[in-house]
Design an enzyme around this catalytic site. Sequence first.
Site, short mmCIF file in Angstrom:
data_model
loop_
_atom_site.label_atom_id
_atom_site.label_comp_id
_atom_site.label_asym_id
_atom_site.label_seq_id
_atom_site.Cartn_x
_atom_site.Cartn_y
_atom_site.Cartn_z
N SER A 261 -20.30 9.15 -21.65
CA SER A 261 -19.94 8.29 -20.52
C SER A 261 -19.66 6.85 -20.94
CB SER A 261 -21.06 8.30 -19.47
OG SER A 261 -20.76 7.37 -18.45
N THR B 15 -21.93 11.86 -12.45
CA THR B 15 -20.80 12.50 -13.12
C THR B 15 -21.08 13.98 -13.29
OG1 THR B 15 -19.22 12.30 -14.93
CG2 THR B 15 -21.52 11.85 -15.49
N LYS C 241 -21.53 15.93 -9.17
CA LYS C 241 -20.78 15.21 -8.13
C LYS C 241 -20.81 15.91 -6.76
CE LYS C 241 -17.41 12.44 -10.65
NZ LYS C 241 -16.00 12.05 -10.69
N ASP D 227 -13.51 6.84 -6.66
CA ASP D 227 -12.38 7.23 -7.53
C ASP D 227 -11.03 6.86 -6.91
OD1 ASP D 227 -13.76 8.21 -9.71
OD2 ASP D 227 -13.87 10.25 -8.94
N ALA E 25 -5.11 19.96 -8.93
CA ALA E 25 -5.85 20.18 -7.67
C ALA E 25 -7.34 20.21 -7.97
CB ALA E 25 -5.39 21.47 -7.01
N GLY F 268 -11.06 17.90 -9.11
CA GLY F 268 -11.90 16.90 -8.44
C GLY F 268 -11.21 15.56 -8.30
N ALA F 269 -10.55 15.12 -9.37
CA ALA F 269 -9.88 13.81 -9.33
C ALA F 269 -8.72 13.83 -8.33
CB ALA F 269 -9.38 13.45 -10.72
N ILE G 194 -3.47 10.00 -15.15
CA ILE G 194 -4.88 9.56 -15.09
C ILE G 194 -5.65 9.96 -16.35
CG2 ILE G 194 -4.83 9.61 -12.56
CD1 ILE G 194 -7.01 11.87 -12.80
N TYR H 202 -6.68 9.36 -19.96
CA TYR H 202 -6.69 8.10 -20.71
C TYR H 202 -7.08 8.28 -22.18
CZ TYR H 202 -11.64 8.29 -19.53
OH TYR H 202 -12.93 8.71 -19.36
N GLY I 10 -4.13 5.61 -17.49
CA GLY I 10 -5.30 6.06 -16.72
C GLY I 10 -6.55 5.21 -16.85
N1 LIG Z 1 -8.77 7.84 -15.28
C1 LIG Z 1 -9.86 8.20 -14.65
O1 LIG Z 1 -10.65 7.38 -14.18
C2 LIG Z 1 -10.14 9.65 -14.44
C3 LIG Z 1 -11.05 10.06 -13.46
C4 LIG Z 1 -11.29 11.43 -13.29
C5 LIG Z 1 -10.65 12.37 -14.11
N2 LIG Z 1 -9.78 11.92 -15.07
C6 LIG Z 1 -9.07 12.89 -15.91
O2 LIG Z 1 -8.34 13.75 -15.07
C7 LIG Z 1 -8.30 15.06 -15.58
C8 LIG Z 1 -8.79 16.05 -14.53
O3 LIG Z 1 -10.15 15.78 -14.23
P1 LIG Z 1 -10.93 16.56 -13.04
O4 LIG Z 1 -12.29 16.01 -13.00
O5 LIG Z 1 -10.12 16.58 -11.80
O6 LIG Z 1 -10.97 18.04 -13.67
P2 LIG Z 1 -11.02 19.45 -12.94
O7 LIG Z 1 -11.63 19.34 -11.59
O8 LIG Z 1 -11.62 20.38 -13.93
O9 LIG Z 1 -9.46 19.85 -12.74
C9 LIG Z 1 -8.65 20.13 -13.86
C10 LIG Z 1 -7.19 20.22 -13.41
O10 LIG Z 1 -6.37 20.41 -14.57
C11 LIG Z 1 -5.64 21.65 -14.43
N3 LIG Z 1 -5.49 22.29 -15.72
C12 LIG Z 1 -6.42 22.40 -16.71
N4 LIG Z 1 -5.91 23.08 -17.75
C13 LIG Z 1 -4.63 23.42 -17.40
C14 LIG Z 1 -3.59 24.15 -18.06
N5 LIG Z 1 -3.75 24.66 -19.29
N6 LIG Z 1 -2.40 24.29 -17.43
C15 LIG Z 1 -2.20 23.77 -16.19
N7 LIG Z 1 -3.17 23.08 -15.52
C16 LIG Z 1 -4.36 22.92 -16.12
C17 LIG Z 1 -6.46 22.49 -13.48
O11 LIG Z 1 -5.67 23.50 -12.92
P3 LIG Z 1 -6.36 24.86 -12.38
O12 LIG Z 1 -6.90 24.55 -11.01
O13 LIG Z 1 -5.26 25.85 -12.38
O14 LIG Z 1 -7.46 25.22 -13.36
C18 LIG Z 1 -6.90 21.41 -12.48
O15 LIG Z 1 -5.86 21.07 -11.62
C19 LIG Z 1 -9.13 15.01 -16.86
O16 LIG Z 1 -8.25 14.81 -17.95
C20 LIG Z 1 -10.01 13.79 -16.69
O17 LIG Z 1 -10.37 13.20 -17.92
C21 LIG Z 1 -9.51 10.59 -15.24
#
Ligand SMILES: NC(=O)c1ccc[n+]([C@@H]2O[C@H](COP(=O)([O-])OP(=O)(O)OC[C@H]3O[C@@H](n4cnc5c(N)ncnc54)[C@H](OP(=O)(O)O)[C@@H]3O)[C@@H](O)[C@H]2O)c1
Length: 277
Positions: free
Chosen positions: A17, A64, A68, A104, A131, A133-134, A222, A224, A245
């Site tokens: 973190s 985290t 969450k 967020d 689709a 959490g973010a 997003i 980073y 991001g």
């Molecule tokens: N900048 C920031 O402050 C911030 C904040 C939060 C998150 N993030 C980043 O955002 C990303 C998502 O985070 P999250 O917490 O939302 O994760 P999450 O809930 O696990 O969601 C992951 C997303 O990525 C998709 N995905 C994963 N592997 C894939 C693949 N091989 N092909 C197509 N789609 C794929 C998933 O699709 P499916 O539903 O089909 O599995 C889902 O839509 C991460 O990289 C995280 O580091 C950044």
Amino acid sequence: MSKQIKCGVIGHPITHSKSPLIHNYWINTYGLNGIYEAIDVAPENLETGVKRLIDEGYKGFNVTVPHKETIMALCDKIDHNAQNIGAVNTVVIENGRLRGMNTDGYGFLHNIWDTDPNFDFEDKCAVVLGAGGATRAIVSALIGERIGKIILLNRTRERAENLAEDMGKVGNFITVEDWKNRHAVLTTADLLVNTTALGMQGQPVLEIDLGKLPVHALVNDIVYAPLDTDLLKAARVRGNKTVTGIGMLLHQARPAFKEWFGLLPGVTDELNELVLK
Ligand SMILES: NC(=O)c1ccc[n+]([C@@H]2O[C@H](COP(=O)([O-])OP(=O)(O)OC[C@H]3O[C@@H](n4cnc5c(N)ncnc54)[C@H](OP(=O)(O)O)[C@@H]3O)[C@@H](O)[C@H]2O)c1
């Protein structure tokens, strides 16, 4: 001297973190008497872990992975935004009671406005990839800013449909499209946001043809790590404005800090560099 304000972040694992770095930077910058700790809480210890923080006089904590959603059952109050998203990332402890929030979406919006202070979401068309959490926080924030249309695409279509339904706008201005159509739907986009894990270090690349994307569209990834993703590089080459991001991560921390310390801290170049080291 004033009483030390204690706060932190709970998660499992927690060593990765960046939140302690960000909050302790602000504590030092503003000369506050506070401490922000990384606290490893395993899922089976969530209730006792949180009780310890209450008993020890913590002012609050960030939440985290993987807590969450599960933290919501322990909150006495949850704000409308977090309720809508279905996840809490910030808890304020007041008289032993927990108030849950989600910052967020705030982080997402302010990151965009850092690059383009005049960006107005009202009546615009956003193409959102993902689709998870973010995505929920981002879609909720876009709705709050009166976005005109959201086109949502996710590898698992059902997850996108559930998200759209939870936001209560299906058939209205959130349209769910098949993942394979991600290139074609770009024609009407004013904003393209990647909220999937694709393009992140250790993950597959995001394969998308930007050929149909209007040049005025803003592109935000997003992810980073890396900061300059292939999506952003490809967008810049064709003249689109891009937003990385990291700012979302920094900005989402600000309202939490304000709840605990009574001061809305700033995002500086120095903080940016510190977090990217
Ligand atoms: N900048 C920031 O402050 C911030 C904040 C939060 C998150 N993030 C980043 O955002 C990303 C998502 O985070 P999250 O917490 O939302 O994760 P999450 O809930 O696990 O969601 C992951 C997303 O990525 C998709 N995905 C994963 N592997 C894939 C693949 N091989 N092909 C197509 N789609 C794929 C998933 O699709 P499916 O539903 O089909 O599995 C889902 O839509 C991460 O990289 C995280 O580091 C950044």
